[in-house]
Write a protein that holds these residues in place. Structure first.
Motif, short mmCIF file in Angstrom:
data_model
loop_
_atom_site.label_atom_id
_atom_site.label_comp_id
_atom_site.label_asym_id
_atom_site.label_seq_id
_atom_site.Cartn_x
_atom_site.Cartn_y
_atom_site.Cartn_z
N GLU A 2 30.13 66.08 111.25
CA GLU A 2 29.49 64.93 110.63
C GLU A 2 29.46 65.11 109.12
N SER A 4 27.62 63.48 105.32
CA SER A 4 26.61 62.64 104.70
C SER A 4 26.54 62.96 103.22
N ASP A 120 25.76 55.83 101.30
CA ASP A 120 24.59 55.04 101.64
C ASP A 120 24.42 53.94 100.59
N VAL A 232 21.29 54.66 112.66
CA VAL A 232 21.79 55.89 112.05
C VAL A 232 23.29 55.75 111.81
N LYS A 234 26.80 57.72 110.81
CA LYS A 234 27.40 59.04 110.75
C LYS A 234 28.91 58.94 110.67
N SER A 235 29.52 59.98 110.09
CA SER A 235 30.97 60.08 110.02
C SER A 235 31.41 61.30 110.83
N PHE A 236 32.49 61.14 111.57
CA PHE A 236 33.02 62.20 112.42
C PHE A 236 34.45 62.50 112.00
N ASN A 394 28.25 52.05 104.12
CA ASN A 394 28.06 52.11 105.56
C ASN A 394 28.54 50.83 106.23
N SER A 416 33.71 56.40 111.02
CA SER A 416 32.34 56.13 110.57
C SER A 416 31.80 54.89 111.26
N MET A 424 23.23 57.10 119.07
CA MET A 424 24.04 58.00 118.24
C MET A 424 24.01 59.42 118.78
N SER A 425 22.87 59.86 119.30
CA SER A 425 22.77 61.20 119.87
C SER A 425 23.74 61.36 121.04
N GLN A 428 27.63 61.16 119.74
CA GLN A 428 28.19 62.34 119.11
C GLN A 428 28.52 63.44 120.12
#
Length: 433
Positions: A2, A4, A120, A232, A234-236, A394, A416, A424-425, A428
């Motif tokens: 991830e 940020s 952000d 939330v 996030k980027s992976f 975002n 993203s 989100m949990s 991921q």
């Protein structure tokens, strides 16, 4: 995995000048410019930031002067939107109000920004000037520009541009032209402004039905989770090794296929994982839309230098039960077929549909993937070398960005997106390779 850059927001303090309207250096055509149905559907404002490692004290002056020169060729950007007798958007080129240009100074080094691919809203708001009139249809600028100098000599060029006048390819072409002018070079590409080339046919020749335009109802109460929970973002990061693993997963199982691209395999993984993470009910329709640049599909009928939107969003549609219960190759197969059906006839028919019917294809149970993987910004050189990075903000709740892992590594892909905290949990975990 991830990424940020929230900490950079607290590091960065800037001093901004008063905006100055930059006009074309010479007289430009008046009248108005037709906008296609695709342009009319693109009502958002896109913010981007280009980060450069070095400059000199006159960087803002050079870029500002070059803007006035390049606007002679890209003159619609100095105009404003208006509506024609049908209520459709056009560009009013008589209303030459120019491009608001801002100079800014930052109190830190550009390295302190960290990874700016996805920023952000606070950080993006410091590096991109958003005009207070932007939401006023006939007064808001179509483009704003801000040059921010950093203590180390680096600088950023932040832009807010109306999506109705450009897609990603057109925006990169404009940036290349702007940079060429700044270096005193002739334009390698002269923009083509006649958008009637993508006008709908009379009478319309619609050869649907299309999954792209099907309205998807929220029978899983997904909207409530977006409203109730914190969203939330996030980027992976998926490197070459992970992408190879995903491709193997995506080409085995129920639908046997010899190969697929990194994009198709990763899109299948993300679509399936998002539907699972949002706990879609088995009978919930889940739709994947893919932003597709169709320039190559129209051949010589659409010039390379076309300045406008040449993007459609072909869609895949199935129930969440099918998507989740079947192996990932099921999603892969649907995506491949969707991409393969984009032909010139499909493009023309879709434009006819968009001009004939009201449609709202987006909902929380739909996912739109927009890819910047083919946008080559490495040669945008204003005189101090190409950019170290291209960034944006975002994505909206039902949009997902696919981007390259920086300008030097073209093999990795960054994904993203934003989801409710609980989703989100789960997401991921599902994309952990």
């Amino acid at each position: 995995m991830e990424a940020s850059n929230t900490a950079a927001t607290h590091v960065l303090t800037i001093e901004r000048s008063v905006p100055v309207a930059v006009l074309p250096e010479q007289d430009t055509p008046g009248g108005s410019i037709f906008l296609s149905s695709i342009d009319n559907a693109a009502l958002s404002i896109i913010s981007t930031v280009y980060a450069f490692n070095r400059s000199d004290a006159n960087v803002a002056g050079v870029i500002k002067h070059a803007l006035s020169k390049v606007l002679v060729y890209y003159y619609p950007l100095a105009g404003r939107l208006a509506k024609d007798s049908r209520g459709k958007l056009i560009v009013d080129c008589e209303k030459k109000l120019g491009v608001p240009f801002v100079e800014a100074l930052a109190d830190c080094h550009i390295e302190n920004l960290g990874d700016i691919q996805i920023m952000d809203s606070d950080l993006l708001g410091k590096l991109v000037y958003r005009d207070p009139t932007e939401n006023m249809l006939e007064d808001g600028p179509l483009l704003t520009a801000q040059v921010t100098r950093f203590k180390c000599g680096g600088f950023t060029l932040g832009m807010a541009i109306h999506h109705s006048v450009v897609d990603g390819t057109a925006a990169i072409n404009f940036m290349n032209s702007w940079a060429e002018v700044a270096r005193g070079k002739p334009l390698s590409l002269i923009p083509f402004h006649d958008r009637t080339i993508l006008k709908s046919r009379v009478p319309p020749q619609i050869r649907g039905p299309y999954d792209d335009f099907v309205h998807v109802s929220d029978v899983s109460d997904i909207t409530a989770s977006y409203e109730r929970e914190q969203i939330v973002f996030k980027s992976f990061h998926f490197d070459a090794e992970k992408l190879e693993t995903i491709k193997k997963m995506a080409t085995t199982g129920g639908q046997v296929m010899s190969s697929c691209s990194n994009f198709v395999a990763l899109a299948a993984l993300v679509w399936r994982a998002r539907s699972m993470a949002l706990k879609m009910k088995p009978h919930q329709l889940s739709k994947l839309l893919i932003a597709f640049d169709f320039r190559s599909k129209l051949g010589t009928s659409l010039p390379e230098e076309y300045f406008g939107n040449a993007i459609l969003v072909p869609g895949c549609l199935c129930t969440a039960g099918e998507l989740i219960d079947e192996p990932i190759s099921f999603a892969t197969g649907k995506i491949k077929k969707t991409i393969e059906r984009v032909t010139e006839d499909y493009v023309r028919s879709s434009i006819d549909y968009m001009d004939t019917y009201y449609f709202d294809p987006y909902s929380v149970s739909s996912l739109l993937i927009t890819s910047w993987l083919r946008l080559d910004y490495s040669c945008i050189d204003f005189g101090w070398g190409g950019p170290r990075q291209l960034g944006t903000g975002n994505p909206p709740p039902n949009l997902c960005f696919f981007m390259r892992e920086g300008s030097e590594n073209k093999k990795g892909i960054v994904v993203s997106l934003g989801l409710p905290l609980s989703a989100m949990s789960t997401f991921q975990e599902l994309v952990r390779i």
